[in-house]
Design an enzyme around this catalytic site. Structure first.
Site, mmCIF file in Angstrom:
data_model
loop_
_atom_site.group_PDB
_atom_site.id
_atom_site.type_symbol
_atom_site.label_atom_id
_atom_site.label_comp_id
_atom_site.label_asym_id
_atom_site.label_seq_id
_atom_site.Cartn_x
_atom_site.Cartn_y
_atom_site.Cartn_z
ATOM 1 N N HIS A 308 -12.877 -63.642 -4.362
ATOM 2 C CA HIS A 308 -13.641 -62.764 -3.458
ATOM 3 C C HIS A 308 -14.801 -62.158 -4.234
ATOM 4 C CE1 HIS A 308 -14.562 -59.606 -0.555
ATOM 5 N NE2 HIS A 308 -13.900 -60.353 0.306
ATOM 6 N N ASP A 366 -8.126 -64.918 3.929
ATOM 7 C CA ASP A 366 -8.045 -66.227 4.618
ATOM 8 C C ASP A 366 -6.864 -67.061 4.186
ATOM 9 O OD1 ASP A 366 -11.389 -65.821 4.219
ATOM 10 O OD2 ASP A 366 -10.531 -66.155 6.208
#
Ligand code: SDX
Length: 431
Positions: A308, A366
């Site tokens: 991320h 996700d």
């Protein structure tokens, strides 16, 4: 604007420039460079904006090192556990938790806006059946500008509010219609007797031929997925919406731009890409080969669902989704879900591997969402539309905040020009 107590000093070619600094409620101080070019004749350089604050905001705060995500100060795990999506929508839009009567009025208003103009049904029939639902959503949401003229004047507070209701309310209907169209089933109208998540599941999975009862546990899991994806500070798609809105574009066009940006596999498209990766890996014994590929500089393969830009600790949303995955799979009696086994083993290995530990690559939002959505019966092509549906309230809240900012001006980044120097045109016979 946050208080300005400190000053940063920049020295260029022996000349010093004092730049004001602002201290936020939480997070790093910022150096205000708005006057830098005028004073020093230089630009700053930050491709990808990893060190750049594009705006000030009061909506969402992320501490990437501590793995903290709050909406208007409330931690995401508390909101996911105790609240529900439409209450979180109210919180994001208005900045406080509503009283019972306020929430009831808000939910009734959203419920009453869930149908789309009947003529918009024709748009879907213009697409190929095998069109990706995200292509359909970009097209149909953009086309809302052609139908809802009474809520496109961004200078009118009431019109901004109606556009917000319409976008939040109609996104599930549009997403469900994109899905139904892709599988050749008739559209299912929204129902006012169902709550937001149950309504979406009903529009996706019911058929006119028989009764469809929404399982309350699946509806709760769906609502939690919506909540966990609602907003996330100035991510790529939200920044796209803000930049589009800074030109004065109408809200439907701005949100369509956000949907287009979210589609990318490095952003919202990662949930689909992650599940496709898990299917490609197939079994636990294949994992080491893929881990090796992810580390190989010459191999473009990335572990989808890992890493991320901001979180360099756990993504707090992934932790909540991991619990939901277990609940949903238990409910659906898919204990021996191969994908979940591969996912859990991949997570275990990746979190012990020094490459991933050193680069702080943790499972992100996700990683587990795709497993839950697949178990619920959604095809992978519907994963990102569901992310877009959930994120609409974040885009709209940030859009509204930007429009109410007296400092707002059109976004116009500059560049580090590396092209050809000034030169004269050469006629073709002399080239
Ligand atoms: C979302 O911004 C948001 O808030 C987004 C989001 C939201 O709610 O809006 O949280 C939603 O987009 C989540 C992220 C979903 N994307 C993925 O899961 C795709 C896989 N992840 C990577 O593409 C990547 O991690 C990013 C794009 C998410 C973040 O990229 P960064 O922070 O810019 O990191 P990078 O690409 O510069 O990588 C840093 C290093 C690199 O190695 P070096 O060049 O330093 O040697 O880590 C490596 C990368 O090669 N790396 C990975 C990796 N992610 C980064 N290696 C293997 N697998 C990965 N997934």
């Amino acid at each position: 604007m946050a208080d300005t107590t400190k000053t940063a000093t920049l020295t260029i070619d022996g000349k010093t420039f004092d730049l004001p600094m602002h201290s936020p409620t939480a997070g790093p101080d910022v150096v205000d460079i708005r006057k830098l070019y005028g004073q020093a004749g230089v630009f700053t350089y930050d491709p990808g904006f990893t060190s750049t604050a594009s705006c000030d905001s009061t909506i969402t705060y992320i501490d990437g090192d501590a793995g903290i995500l709050t909406h208007r100060g409330y931690p995401i795990d508390q909101l996911a556990g105790k609240s529900h999506y439409l209450e979180v929508c109210f919180l994001l839009l208005y900045g406080y938790l509503p009283k019972a009567e306020e929430l009831e009025e808000f939910e009734t208003t959203v419920t009453r806006h869930t149908m789309i103009h009947e003529q918009m049904h024709n748009f879907f029939r213009g697409f190929r059946r095998d069109a990706h639902p995200m292509a359909t959503m970009v097209g149909v949401v953009g086309a809302m500008s052609a139908f809802y003229h009474d809520s496109t004047d961004i200078s009118d507070e009431r019109q901004r509010e109606i556009a917000s209701f319409r976008l939040i309310a109609k996104m599930p209907t549009i997403a469900a219609m994109a899905y139904k169209y892709s599988i050749g089933q008739p559209f299912v109208y929204p129902r006012n007797d169902l709550d937001y998540a149950a309504n979406f599941l009903h529009m996706c999975f019911s058929v006119p031929a028989e009764e469809y009862q929404v399982d309350p546990i699946l509806a709760r899991a769906m609502d939690r997925i919506f909540t966990l994806h609602a907003d996330h500070e100035q991510n790529a798609s939200t920044s796209t919406v803000r930049l589009a809105s800074s030109s004065g574009a109408n809200p439907f066009a701005c949100v369509a731009a956000g949907i287009a940006c979210l589609w990318g596999p490095a952003h919202g498209g990662a949930n689909q890409a992650c599940l496709e990766m898990l299917k490609e890996i197939g079994t636990v014994d294949q994992i080491p080969e893929y881990i090796a590929r992810a580390k190989d500089k010459n191999d473009p393969f990335r572990l989808m669902g890992f890493g991320h830009r901001v979180y360099k600790n756990t993504d707090p949303r992934a932790k909540v989704l991991k619990q939901s995955a277990d609940e949903v799979l238990d409910l659906l009696g898919v204990e021996d879900n191969k994908l979940l086994q591969v996912a859990k083993e991949l997570e275990r290995i990746a979190l012990e591997d020094e490459y991933f530990v050193e680069k702080k690559l943790f499972p992100n939002v996700d990683f587990y969402s795709g497993i839950i959505l697949e178990a619920m019966g959604f095809p992978t092509s519907m994963f990102t539309p569901i992310f877009a549906l959930s994120r609409t309230v974040g885009w709209v809240s940030q859009w509204k905040e930007q429009l109410s900012d007296p400092q707002m001006k059109i976004g116009r980044p500059r560049q580090l020009y590396q092209g050809a120097d000034l030169r004269d045109y050469v006629d073709i016979e002399n080239r």
